[in-house]
Structures are given as structure tokens and as C-alpha cells.
Design a protein around this motif. Sequence first.
Motif, PDB file in Angstrom:
ATOM      1  N   GLU A 232      23.436  46.430  39.538  1.00 31.36           N
ATOM      2  CA  GLU A 232      24.617  46.663  38.704  1.00 31.36           C
ATOM      3  C   GLU A 232      25.392  45.363  38.497  1.00 31.36           C
ATOM      4  O   GLU A 232      25.517  44.553  39.419  1.00 31.36           O
ATOM      5  N   ASN A 233      25.913  45.183  37.282  1.00 36.30           N
ATOM      6  CA  ASN A 233      26.709  43.996  36.979  1.00 36.30           C
ATOM      7  C   ASN A 233      28.161  44.207  37.387  1.00 36.30           C
ATOM      8  O   ASN A 233      28.795  45.198  37.000  1.00 36.30           O
ATOM      9  N   VAL A 234      28.689  43.278  38.169  1.00 38.68           N
ATOM     10  CA  VAL A 234      30.092  43.319  38.584  1.00 38.68           C
ATOM     11  C   VAL A 234      30.764  42.047  38.061  1.00 38.68           C
ATOM     12  O   VAL A 234      30.322  40.932  38.375  1.00 38.68           O
ATOM     13  N   TYR A 235      31.828  42.222  37.280  1.00 38.49           N
ATOM     14  CA  TYR A 235      32.558  41.084  36.744  1.00 38.49           C
ATOM     15  C   TYR A 235      33.781  40.824  37.623  1.00 38.49           C
ATOM     16  O   TYR A 235      34.689  41.658  37.695  1.00 38.49           O
ATOM     17  N   PRO A 236      33.817  39.692  38.319  1.00 39.31           N
ATOM     18  CA  PRO A 236      34.899  39.424  39.265  1.00 39.31           C
ATOM     19  C   PRO A 236      36.301  39.588  38.688  1.00 39.31           C
ATOM     20  O   PRO A 236      37.189  40.114  39.362  1.00 39.31           O
ATOM     21  N   ALA A 237      36.514  39.131  37.459  1.00 42.07           N
ATOM     22  CA  ALA A 237      37.861  39.199  36.900  1.00 42.07           C
ATOM     23  C   ALA A 237      38.364  40.632  36.799  1.00 42.07           C
ATOM     24  O   ALA A 237      39.564  40.899  36.957  1.00 42.07           O
ATOM     25  N   GLU A 238      37.457  41.573  36.547  1.00 43.15           N
ATOM     26  CA  GLU A 238      37.845  42.982  36.477  1.00 43.15           C
ATOM     27  C   GLU A 238      38.351  43.464  37.839  1.00 43.15           C
ATOM     28  O   GLU A 238      39.366  44.170  37.930  1.00 43.15           O
ATOM     29  N   VAL A 239      37.655  43.078  38.902  1.00 45.46           N
ATOM     30  CA  VAL A 239      38.070  43.464  40.248  1.00 45.46           C
ATOM     31  C   VAL A 239      39.350  42.728  40.636  1.00 45.46           C
ATOM     32  O   VAL A 239      40.253  43.304  41.267  1.00 45.46           O
ATOM     33  N   GLU A 240      39.457  41.457  40.264  1.00 48.53           N
ATOM     34  CA  GLU A 240      40.640  40.664  40.597  1.00 48.53           C
ATOM     35  C   GLU A 240      41.910  41.261  39.990  1.00 48.53           C
ATOM     36  O   GLU A 240      42.971  41.264  40.620  1.00 48.53           O
ATOM     37  N   ARG A 241      41.803  41.766  38.759  1.00 46.05           N
ATOM     38  CA  ARG A 241      42.983  42.361  38.123  1.00 46.05           C
ATOM     39  C   ARG A 241      43.482  43.575  38.908  1.00 46.05           C
ATOM     40  O   ARG A 241      44.691  43.796  39.021  1.00 46.05           O
ATOM     41  N   VAL A 242      42.544  44.360  39.440  1.00 45.64           N
ATOM     42  CA  VAL A 242      42.938  45.530  40.223  1.00 45.64           C
ATOM     43  C   VAL A 242      43.552  45.099  41.550  1.00 45.64           C
ATOM     44  O   VAL A 242      44.617  45.601  41.962  1.00 45.64           O
ATOM     45  N   LEU A 243      42.920  44.165  42.237  1.00 44.09           N
ATOM     46  CA  LEU A 243      43.410  43.745  43.546  1.00 44.09           C
ATOM     47  C   LEU A 243      44.774  43.068  43.455  1.00 44.09           C
ATOM     48  O   LEU A 243      45.557  43.103  44.406  1.00 44.09           O
ATOM     49  N   ALA A 244      45.066  42.444  42.319  1.00 46.83           N
ATOM     50  CA  ALA A 244      46.375  41.811  42.142  1.00 46.83           C
ATOM     51  C   ALA A 244      47.501  42.828  42.119  1.00 46.83           C
ATOM     52  O   ALA A 244      48.676  42.477  42.311  1.00 46.83           O
ATOM     53  N   GLU A 245      47.169  44.107  41.895  1.00 45.85           N
ATOM     54  CA  GLU A 245      48.163  45.174  41.881  1.00 45.85           C
ATOM     55  C   GLU A 245      48.451  45.713  43.280  1.00 45.85           C
ATOM     56  O   GLU A 245      49.404  46.471  43.474  1.00 45.85           O
ATOM     57  N   LEU A 246      47.632  45.363  44.263  1.00 42.41           N
ATOM     58  CA  LEU A 246      47.812  45.850  45.633  1.00 42.41           C
ATOM     59  C   LEU A 246      49.126  45.301  46.193  1.00 42.41           C
ATOM     60  O   LEU A 246      49.356  44.090  46.160  1.00 42.41           O
ATOM     61  N   PRO A 247      50.016  46.153  46.692  1.00 46.01           N
ATOM     62  CA  PRO A 247      51.305  45.670  47.212  1.00 46.01           C
ATOM     63  C   PRO A 247      51.132  44.567  48.255  1.00 46.01           C
ATOM     64  O   PRO A 247      50.323  44.692  49.179  1.00 46.01           O
ATOM     65  N   GLY A 248      51.901  43.496  48.068  1.00 49.36           N
ATOM     66  CA  GLY A 248      51.855  42.378  49.004  1.00 49.36           C
ATOM     67  C   GLY A 248      50.863  41.301  48.644  1.00 49.36           C
ATOM     68  O   GLY A 248      50.864  40.222  49.250  1.00 49.36           O
ATOM     69  N   VAL A 249      49.993  41.522  47.641  1.00 52.05           N
ATOM     70  CA  VAL A 249      49.007  40.528  47.240  1.00 52.05           C
ATOM     71  C   VAL A 249      49.613  39.607  46.188  1.00 52.05           C
ATOM     72  O   VAL A 249      50.118  40.069  45.158  1.00 52.05           O
ATOM     73  N   LEU A 250      49.580  38.309  46.451  1.00 50.06           N
ATOM     74  CA  LEU A 250      50.076  37.318  45.500  1.00 50.06           C
ATOM     75  C   LEU A 250      48.982  36.898  44.528  1.00 50.06           C
ATOM     76  O   LEU A 250      49.203  36.806  43.326  1.00 50.06           O
ATOM     77  N   GLU A 251      47.802  36.620  45.069  1.00 49.02           N
ATOM     78  CA  GLU A 251      46.672  36.210  44.240  1.00 49.02           C
ATOM     79  C   GLU A 251      45.391  36.809  44.818  1.00 49.02           C
ATOM     80  O   GLU A 251      45.286  37.016  46.034  1.00 49.02           O
TER      81      GLU A 251
END
Length: 519
Positions: free
Chosen positions: A423-442
Motif C-alpha cells: 500500500e502507498n502511504v504519503y507522509p504529508a497526509e499522515v503529518e497533517r493528521v498528527l499535527a492536530e494531536l494536542p501538544g504536537v508542535l511539528e
Amino acid sequence: MAAVDISPAAALHRRARYPSSTAVVYEGREVTAAELGRTVGEFAAGLSERGLRRGDRIAYLGFNSVTFLETLFAAAHLGAVFVPVNFRLAADEVRHILNDCGAHTLVVEEGHREVVESVLADVPARGHVLVDTDPACPAVPEGVWTALSGLRGPDRPVRQPVALYADDLAALMYTSGTTGRPKGVMLTHGNLWWNAVNVDSVVDTRSDDVNLAVAPLFHIGGLNALTLRTLVRGGTVVLRRGFDPAQCLEDLVRHRVTSLFAVPAMFAALARVPGFAEADLGALRAAVVAGAPVPPQLIRDYAEHGVLLQQAWGLTETAPFATYLPAGMTLEKTGSAGVPMPYTEIRLTHPGTGAGIDGPDVRGEICVRGPNVTAGYWDNPDATHAAFDDMGWFHTGDVAYRDKDGYYYIVDRLKDMIISGGENVYPAEVERVLAELPGVLEAAVIGVPDPKWGETVLAVLSCTEGTKPTVEEVREFAAGYLARYKLPTRVLLIDHLPRNASGKLAKAELRQWAEAKTP
């Protein structure tokens, strides 16, 4: 139809007829258009006396400064080619660029002289000019190189700028080199000029803009997104040698800044400055963000403050913008890079076959064609041939899709794609979600080897003090937004994510760091 002279030096020369117009505010000093035009003309005359001719390359190594701009305009005055060099590069990288472009003349700030001197024996440059005219630069030792002040002065005969047309080479801007040796992107005066036409067609820019320039000018976004067009159209550039978030906020308020280009990390840092929420940013109507994926929460945070971040997308090769999201669509299409610029064409192609993609929501490589697109790579026909197809489309290596309304969403770089269990995983797609996690700056995501799946997802997070999410907590949060195969299987915490001078995540450095941390 006759060719039109689009030289930025000629435009500055015309503007200099209005002596009271402030062109640059640099580290507390105001420089009028007349003063800047006069200095550029004298500098060009001095360079001409030292043998710089039309088509020769003149390289600049130093921080943002008036001298940087003077060197660019003096090069255009003579028809020479400007080569801004990333001031963060190591000696070997500087050697490569100076050799690759065949630099005739070097203009260097004292803080970077030793790096250049360490490679001078291996480069062809005949002229070595040291900046001694800028109080913001380190002090210059006596008797070292040719002093810039010696190339300027009222005793030199100043000629009219040479005429420059669309196909004349303006600059060589070297790519960040994340996949190997940096390549010199050939940008013509037409490329630079058409980007300004695109910008002025869709962005709320005006002739009397106050533009804050804090992104590195050696980067195409810092130089040509807004700064150059502001100078030649009659506005004022508030110029800082580098980016300091607190100083940036002060400048925005004090100078009633109307336009600003910055990468997402800079806007994020600005929003964390104490007093940001109370600051009056009412004059800022053109806040353009590009250069890296933009977290949707960042856009929402600025909108709450009354500032609509306008996302754009492009590359050095597109000078820089190919797409733009109008301010009025910021909240409706949050996360989109917008629609094609008025005088730029965009198409999506299947990475494997090259066939065009017409339907919505299908991912493919984004390709660009238009007068703002580079003619190719300096002295590198193989790289140029590989980047362009027979129809003149430039293949960017970025993956995107287009929604049913025609708005583009950049997914990731082809080379950064993770293949996990087929399966193809595009990092930027995952990064956008993780940036929404409370307390995550980057958040950054890379693929790491896995004996079962081939590759698996590793999340590298920078968090607020006291925040230490576990892999289970990260997966639980992300599971509401992502398919299971896209979820991180490992989490590493780091103080600051490494970035290159363009503000992009240094994925190669992250991979090396992750390997060192792997038991």
C-alpha cells in the motif's frame, strides 16, 4: 510584436526618478529609491571596470541585506547572471556551486569569507569583493579582498541599464540538493516577470505595498514571491537579515505591513510569540504561505486572528508559484494549494505511464507548463531532459489530486512515498493528521525497514513541554482519520525537526537520526 524590455534594473531606474520614495527599510535605516538606484548604477560601473560582462555569473554569499539587492540589480544593469548562494552551505557545497556556475565575481560578507577562501584555489572566480558598506555585517579586516566601497562612488560614469528580454537569463538558483548535488535552476527575466504578473493578477497586491522580507532571499520564495515585485512597482520592503519571530511581529505592527511570504514553520513560530493574539495585524492582506505542507490548524489559528493565510504551491523551477488559493477560499478549501495561476497550466499524470488524469480525487504527478517555468538546469542537459516531456510539461515529482471543483491538494513527494505491505502511504497526509494531536508542535513521517511489511511508518514529533505521547496514543488519535496501514508503528520524540534552508523537512537527516536510535 516588438520585444519588451523587462529588466528589473530598468524598472528601478524609472522608480528612482521619485527621490522621496522609500524603497527599503533595512535594520532601522531607510533607503530611498533614488539612493538605491544611484548605488546600483555606481556598483554596476565598478563591476564593469573589473571585467564583468553580459552573461557572466556573479555570486553572492551573505545574509539578507541591501547589498544582496544591490548585487542583484547591478547584475541586471549589466545583463550579468545573479547567483545567490545559500549561506548555510558547507565549503564543499559552496565549491560545487561556484564551479558549476563558473562564477566570474564573488560578493561575500565577512562572516562567510573564510568558507569561500578555503575553496578559492579550486574555483574560477577572478573578482573577489568583500562587503564593507553594511554596519550590520561583521567588521572587515584591512587589506583583505577588494572592498565593495572601492567599486562605488560618484566619480564613475553610470550608464543606462542594458535592455533585457524574456529569454535573457536572470539568475541561477540552486536547488536544496536533497537528492544529490544541487542543480542550477535557470530562471530567465521572463520567468521572474511572469510570476509577478501571476501574483498581481490574483493576490491583493498594490503599488504602494509594504512587504516584510524575512525569508532567506537566496530562496526563490523569499526573493520573488513578493519582494522583487514590491521594489520594482513602487512599494517598500522592510528587510531583515534573518527571521526572528518577536522582531517579525513587531515589524508587522509598527510598519503596517501589507504583504508577507513565509513558510509554515515561520508562521507557526510567529503565532507562539507572546502578544500575538493582541497584536494589530489589520493591515496584512496578503499573507502567503508555501514551501512545505501547511497544517490546517495553522490556517484556522490565523483566521481566528483575522488573518487569512493564502496557501500557494510551486518550486524554484516555477519562479515560484504555480497554484494559489484565494483569500476568500481559505476556510472553505482549507488545506488546498488552490487553482492554477492565470498564466500557468497544470495537469496530473500517472507516475508509471505518464497518461493524463482527468477525473477528480485521483492522485498523480503534478506537471506544470507556462512562461514562469524554468528553461532547464544549467549545463545539465540530462537533468533537463529528464524533467521535461516532449510536450514541454515540467514534471515536478510532487503528488497531488484535484477535487470536483478544480482545487488542487498536494499530497507528497514521489520519492518520499512509503510502500507498506503493498500500500502507498504519503507522509504529508499522515503529518497533517498528527499535527492536530494536542501538544504536537511539528510532525514528520518517514518510512523505516520492516521485516513483515517491507516498510512501516515512523512518526517523529516535536511537542510542547511535558507532552510525551506514546505510540498507542498516537495510533488511537490518528485512527479516526487514517486507514490502519497508514498509522505509525513507532514514535520518536525530538526537540526540533531538522529543516533545510528553504524550510523543508530534511528527511534524509531524519532517516539517519532514526537509524541511530533504532535498537
